[in-house]
Motif scaffolding. Structure first.
Motif, PDB file in Angstrom:
ATOM      1  N   GLY A  73      -0.632   3.446  -2.190  1.00 42.95           N
ATOM      2  CA  GLY A  73      -1.367   2.403  -3.061  1.00 42.95           C
ATOM      3  C   GLY A  73      -1.330   1.234  -3.405  1.00 42.95           C
ATOM      4  N   TYR A  74      -1.441   0.814  -1.617  1.00 46.33           N
ATOM      5  CA  TYR A  74      -0.984  -0.734  -0.954  1.00 46.33           C
ATOM      6  C   TYR A  74      -1.652  -0.686   0.448  1.00 46.33           C
ATOM      7  CZ  TYR A  74       2.665  -2.074  -4.814  1.00 46.33           C
ATOM      8  OH  TYR A  74       3.773  -1.648  -5.528  1.00 46.33           O
ATOM      9  N   VAL A  75      -2.000   0.541   1.357  1.00 44.24           N
ATOM     10  CA  VAL A  75      -2.525  -0.355   2.380  1.00 44.24           C
ATOM     11  C   VAL A  75      -3.291   1.021   2.897  1.00 44.24           C
ATOM     12  CG1 VAL A  75       0.251   0.414   3.592  1.00 44.24           C
ATOM     13  CG2 VAL A  75      -1.202   2.639   3.378  1.00 44.24           C
ATOM     14  N   LEU A  76      -4.307  -0.221   3.242  1.00 44.60           N
ATOM     15  CA  LEU A  76      -5.435   0.232   3.805  1.00 44.60           C
ATOM     16  C   LEU A  76      -5.650   1.751   5.058  1.00 44.60           C
ATOM     17  CD1 LEU A  76      -7.648  -3.775   5.304  1.00 44.60           C
ATOM     18  CD2 LEU A  76      -6.877  -1.965   2.713  1.00 44.60           C
ATOM     19  N   PRO A  77      -6.699   1.997   5.338  1.00 47.42           N
ATOM     20  CA  PRO A  77      -6.984   3.439   5.760  1.00 47.42           C
ATOM     21  C   PRO A  77      -6.337   3.235   7.265  1.00 47.42           C
ATOM     22  CG  PRO A  77      -8.690   3.442   4.737  1.00 47.42           C
ATOM     23  CD  PRO A  77      -7.972   2.402   4.528  1.00 47.42           C
ATOM     24  N   TRP A  78      -6.533   2.048   7.471  1.00 49.54           N
ATOM     25  CA  TRP A  78      -6.276   2.030   9.077  1.00 49.54           C
ATOM     26  C   TRP A  78      -5.053   2.407   8.936  1.00 49.54           C
ATOM     27  CZ3 TRP A  78      -2.671  -1.669  10.945  1.00 49.54           C
ATOM     28  CH2 TRP A  78      -2.983  -2.395  10.530  1.00 49.54           C
ATOM     29  N   ALA A  79      -3.987   1.466   8.664  1.00 51.48           N
ATOM     30  CA  ALA A  79      -2.076   1.216   8.572  1.00 51.48           C
ATOM     31  C   ALA A  79      -1.917   2.672   7.706  1.00 51.48           C
ATOM     32  CB  ALA A  79      -1.995   0.414   7.775  1.00 51.48           C
ATOM     33  N   ALA A  80      -2.797   3.375   6.724  1.00 44.60           N
ATOM     34  CA  ALA A  80      -2.403   5.477   7.197  1.00 44.60           C
ATOM     35  C   ALA A  80      -2.093   6.161   7.583  1.00 44.60           C
ATOM     36  CB  ALA A  80      -3.307   5.561   5.601  1.00 44.60           C
ATOM     37  N   LEU A  81      -2.667   5.108   8.832  1.00 44.96           N
ATOM     38  CA  LEU A  81      -3.459   6.949   9.742  1.00 44.96           C
ATOM     39  C   LEU A  81      -1.828   5.991  10.659  1.00 44.96           C
ATOM     40  CD1 LEU A  81      -4.597   8.907  11.822  1.00 44.96           C
ATOM     41  CD2 LEU A  81      -6.203   6.976  13.197  1.00 44.96           C
ATOM     42  N   VAL A  82      -1.540   5.154  10.732  1.00 45.68           N
ATOM     43  CA  VAL A  82      -0.222   4.780  11.906  1.00 45.68           C
ATOM     44  C   VAL A  82       0.679   5.573  10.670  1.00 45.68           C
ATOM     45  CG1 VAL A  82       0.441   2.238  12.697  1.00 45.68           C
ATOM     46  CG2 VAL A  82      -1.742   2.757  12.318  1.00 45.68           C
ATOM     47  N   ILE A  83       1.074   4.759   9.843  1.00 45.44           N
ATOM     48  CA  ILE A  83       2.198   5.423   9.199  1.00 45.44           C
ATOM     49  C   ILE A  83       2.241   7.451   8.956  1.00 45.44           C
ATOM     50  CG2 ILE A  83       3.340   6.032   7.174  1.00 45.44           C
ATOM     51  CD1 ILE A  83       1.640   2.338   6.040  1.00 45.44           C
ATOM     52  N   GLY A  84       1.075   7.637   8.975  1.00 48.62           N
ATOM     53  CA  GLY A  84       1.083   8.706   9.717  1.00 48.62           C
ATOM     54  C   GLY A  84       1.924   9.272  10.258  1.00 48.62           C
ATOM     55  N   MET A  85       1.069   8.818  11.892  1.00 54.97           N
ATOM     56  CA  MET A  85       1.229   9.600  13.091  1.00 54.97           C
ATOM     57  C   MET A  85       3.095   9.272  12.862  1.00 54.97           C
ATOM     58  SD  MET A  85      -2.529   8.214  15.180  1.00 54.97           S
ATOM     59  CE  MET A  85      -1.687   9.083  16.439  1.00 54.97           C
ATOM     60  N   VAL A  86       3.785   7.661  12.794  1.00 53.72           N
ATOM     61  CA  VAL A  86       4.880   7.749  13.390  1.00 53.72           C
ATOM     62  C   VAL A  86       5.458   8.419  12.653  1.00 53.72           C
ATOM     63  CG1 VAL A  86       6.334   5.897  13.006  1.00 53.72           C
ATOM     64  CG2 VAL A  86       3.934   5.315  13.782  1.00 53.72           C
ATOM     65  N   ALA A  87       5.164   9.205  11.328  1.00 53.31           N
ATOM     66  CA  ALA A  87       6.369  10.141  10.587  1.00 53.31           C
ATOM     67  C   ALA A  87       6.282  11.454  11.590  1.00 53.31           C
ATOM     68  CB  ALA A  87       5.057  10.685   9.455  1.00 53.31           C
ATOM     69  N   GLY A  88       5.230  11.691  12.422  1.00 57.94           N
ATOM     70  CA  GLY A  88       4.640  12.724  13.212  1.00 57.94           C
ATOM     71  C   GLY A  88       5.900  13.568  13.369  1.00 57.94           C
ATOM     72  N   ALA A 136       7.680   0.730   5.343  1.00 49.96           N
ATOM     73  CA  ALA A 136       6.111   0.879   5.926  1.00 49.96           C
ATOM     74  C   ALA A 136       5.323   0.431   4.687  1.00 49.96           C
ATOM     75  CB  ALA A 136       5.540   2.025   6.201  1.00 49.96           C
ATOM     76  N   CYS A 137       5.863  -0.075   3.265  1.00 51.40           N
ATOM     77  CA  CYS A 137       5.320  -1.205   2.859  1.00 51.40           C
ATOM     78  C   CYS A 137       5.673  -2.144   3.006  1.00 51.40           C
ATOM     79  CB  CYS A 137       6.126  -0.808   1.473  1.00 51.40           C
ATOM     80  SG  CYS A 137       5.512   0.376   0.506  1.00 51.40           S
ATOM     81  N   GLY A 138       7.214  -2.029   3.908  1.00 53.75           N
ATOM     82  CA  GLY A 138       7.445  -3.680   3.578  1.00 53.75           C
ATOM     83  C   GLY A 138       6.855  -4.294   5.694  1.00 53.75           C
ATOM     84  N   ILE A 139       5.525  -3.921   5.635  1.00 55.77           N
ATOM     85  CA  ILE A 139       4.972  -3.637   7.287  1.00 55.77           C
ATOM     86  C   ILE A 139       3.698  -4.211   7.098  1.00 55.77           C
ATOM     87  CG2 ILE A 139       4.587  -3.261   9.688  1.00 55.77           C
ATOM     88  CD1 ILE A 139       7.484  -1.816   9.910  1.00 55.77           C
ATOM     89  N   PHE A 140       2.996  -2.881   5.928  1.00 55.02           N
ATOM     90  CA  PHE A 140       1.607  -2.952   6.581  1.00 55.02           C
ATOM     91  C   PHE A 140       0.654  -3.270   5.070  1.00 55.02           C
ATOM     92  CE2 PHE A 140       3.026   0.080   9.461  1.00 55.02           C
ATOM     93  CZ  PHE A 140       2.170  -0.519  10.427  1.00 55.02           C
ATOM     94  N   THR A 141       1.539  -3.211   3.815  1.00 54.46           N
ATOM     95  CA  THR A 141       0.853  -3.959   2.643  1.00 54.46           C
ATOM     96  C   THR A 141       0.074  -4.871   2.773  1.00 54.46           C
ATOM     97  OG1 THR A 141       3.240  -2.615   1.236  1.00 54.46           O
ATOM     98  CG2 THR A 141       1.882  -4.520   0.017  1.00 54.46           C
ATOM     99  N   HIS A 142      -0.826  -4.733   2.150  1.00 59.45           N
ATOM    100  CA  HIS A 142      -2.414  -5.681   2.266  1.00 59.45           C
ATOM    101  C   HIS A 142      -2.377  -6.710   0.750  1.00 59.45           C
ATOM    102  CE1 HIS A 142      -5.864  -7.716   2.240  1.00 59.45           C
ATOM    103  NE2 HIS A 142      -5.862  -7.263   3.137  1.00 59.45           N
ATOM    104  N   PRO A 143      -1.934  -8.309   0.842  1.00 61.39           N
ATOM    105  CA  PRO A 143      -1.724  -8.748  -0.264  1.00 61.39           C
ATOM    106  C   PRO A 143      -2.367  -8.939  -1.494  1.00 61.39           C
ATOM    107  CG  PRO A 143      -1.462 -10.304   2.263  1.00 61.39           C
ATOM    108  CD  PRO A 143      -1.795  -8.048   2.507  1.00 61.39           C
ATOM    109  N   THR A 144      -3.616  -8.617  -1.191  1.00 62.87           N
ATOM    110  CA  THR A 144      -4.766  -7.723  -2.135  1.00 62.87           C
ATOM    111  C   THR A 144      -4.186  -6.316  -2.838  1.00 62.87           C
ATOM    112  OG1 THR A 144      -6.509  -9.039  -1.033  1.00 62.87           O
ATOM    113  CG2 THR A 144      -6.756  -7.701  -3.045  1.00 62.87           C
TER     114      THR A 144
END
Length: 524
Positions: free
Chosen positions: A357-372, A406-414
């Motif tokens: 609920g804090y990041v944009l789709p592009w960041a979600a992809l990065v987060i998921g790929m790193v987790a893999g 990852a929230c501390g890295i990719f969370t969008h301020p809005t």
């Protein structure tokens, strides 16, 4: 979170003002998200100001017969539906664990899932929900004091203030949070397959669902001190659900030890293959489906249009995790590992749970790929020292830590402003402030859960015991703990299988003896 109409309206206006400011190009939201968030920010404040009086009595029948606002029914339906999806994850855990087990230990998992789910249901209703969310309006931020047995809590907006932004009934919110507790408890047991006494499940489930999980999760997303004072972000539970479960599992494994034959005389790990990888795959897809209740349901709201965007971030992350896990496993072993493909999906879903609920789709992809990548390397590392049959320490523990950070890295301020918790991440603000908050939360939760769990399992081990005997382990837990087999055709002599009709023709006439039950891994 908003607790009265005026404050809710102020939050909406502050969010609208923030949205109206021009963002740098790399930080801009898509046009649809900009428009929808702008509209919802104003709607959020306006509706909250209008509906809070009705929300306060949302769980009380209107004596005048006027009824409740439609939003109460709509949001309650959504929260219950999301909760049912999360409940269905229990079937996913069952299939995953059965697939990763040997056939002689398949049936016990069914009883384990049912008993644990039932214990958690009763104790979370009795005390767990109150400990986690009943902090009251400005009250105790360490442990909740309101709402035991869902009774005598008064106004739900003041008794459970962190969930006051949604006017869904408190019963629907309770059910949704209970199935989270049940998921966290299920994570503990995947690591203990094939050698733990059945009674251990029940004993630890009591402590976990009544004390450990409610207090720790309440600190993170129940209005406790990590959320309110530290401003730790965890939208749906990378730490509050998954790391808690994995930490309890680690404590159990340190007391329990490995399965017979897991490590050879040289100390090197040996593979103990699961008996049904298609069933494992079905479990993965059920869990993936359940996550669409897990993360989007944490909005607790169907009317602000937020949950479809959370669905998108959740799905994209999972897809990225599968691909990088397959590639990483191929790089290490030169084979496409079925188990790693599934664990890649799970790890990515775990990782995106906190930031969904804090990041944009592009960041979600990065987060998921790193987790893999993390889950594959993590499984190979853990397997050298600890026998974790399903890889939960990596998929739920390491990936849960990564997702929280990852929230501390990719969370969008809005989105941080929209959720009213914490601030933007490092790449938007250039500050390590939120990342530090996330790291502190991880350390605190791990230390608390591990300490209590290690003590609890130590007491259980010293009194009741944790492991079955060597003979019972070799025979399998189905027959030694339950007196029956999950797959009787494979273990019971054909002449005794009355009514089964599964034995080869002529087997009984030929006087065949019992079907062999070889030890899958040589005993050390």
């Amino acid at each position: 979170m908003a607790k009265d109409g005026g404050r809710s309206f102020d939050i909406g206006l502050r969010t609208l003002d923030l949205l109206s400011k021009r963002l740098p190009r790399h930080a801009r939201l898509g046009g649809h998200m900009r428009r929808s968030l702008t509209a919802r920010a104003l709607m959020f404040g306006t509706l909250a100001a209008l509906l809070v009086p009705a929300t306060a009595s949302a769980d009380i029948f209107d004596a005048a017969g006027k009824g409740l606002p439609q939003s109460v029914g709509i949001n309650s339906i959504w929260v219950i539906t999301a909760g049912v999806l999360v409940m269905f994850m229990q079937a996913g855990f069952a299939f995953l664990e059965i697939g990763f087990s040997r056939g002689k230990n398949a049936g016990t998992i069914v009883a384990k899932i049912l008993v644990n789910f039932s214990i958690a249901a009763i104790l979370y209703w009795a005390v767990g929900f109150a400990f986690a969310f009943g902090h009251g309006d400005g009250g105790n931020l360490i442990i909740g004091t309101h709402g035991f047995f869902l009774r005598d809590y008064g106004d739900p907006l003041t008794a459970f203030p962190i969930m006051g932004f949604s006017d869904a009934t408190i019963e629907s919110k309770f059910f949704f949070q209970f199935v989270f507790c049940a998921v966290s408890l299920a994570i503990v047991w995947g690591t203990t397959l094939e050698r733990v006494k059945f009674g251990v499940y029940a004993l630890y489930a009591i402590v976990f669902s009544a004390i450990i999980y409610p207090i720790a999760s309440g600190w993170v997303f129940g209005g406790g001190w990590l959320q309110v004072n530290v401003h730790m972000q965890d939208f749906a539970g990378s730490t509050a659900v998954h790391l808690i479960g994995a930490t309890g599992a680690l404590a159990a494994l340190l007391h329990l030890g490995p399965r017979k034959g897991k490590y050879g005389p040289d100390g090197k790990p040996r593979a103990i293959p699961g008996h049904n990888m298609p069933l494992f795959g079905l479990g993965i897809f059920i869990l993936w489906l359940g996550w669409f209740g897990f993360n989007p349901g944490s909005t607790l709201n169907a009317l602000d249009g937020r949950f479809p965007e959370v669905v998108l971030t959740t799905n994209i992350a999972a897809a990225g995790g599968v691909l990088t896990a397959v590639l990483t496993a191929y790089w290490k072993t030169k084979s496409i590992d079925i188990g790693m493909a599934g664990n890649g999906a799970i790890a990515a879903l775990v990782a995106i749970t906190a930031p969904s609920g804090y990041v944009l789709p592009w960041a979600a992809l990065v987060i998921g790929m790193v987790a893999g990548v993390i889950v594959v390397l993590g499984v190979y590392f853990v397997d050298k020292y600890i026998d974790d049959p399903v890889g939960a320490l990596s998929a739920h523990g390491m990936a849960g830590i990564w997702g929280t950070l990852a929230c501390g890295i990719f969370t969008h301020p809005t989105l941080a402003a929209f959720n009213t918790v914490g601030s933007g991440g490092l790449i938007y603000t250039g500050s390590f402030n939120q990342l530090g908050r996330q790291a502190l939360g991880v350390v605190v939760v791990f230390a608390f859960v591990f300490t209590l769990s290690y003590i609890a399992f130590g007491i259980i081990k010293a009194t009741y015991g944790m492991r079955v005997s060597e003979e019972e382990e070799l025979a399998g837990l189905d027959i030694s703990e339950h007196g029956m087999y999950g797959y009787p055709e494979q273990f019971i002599p054909a002449p005794e299988l009355v009514g089964y009709g599964a034995a080869p023709q002529g087997t009984a006439a030929a006087g065949a003896g019992p079907i062999a039950t070889p030890t899958e891994v040589p005993a050390t």
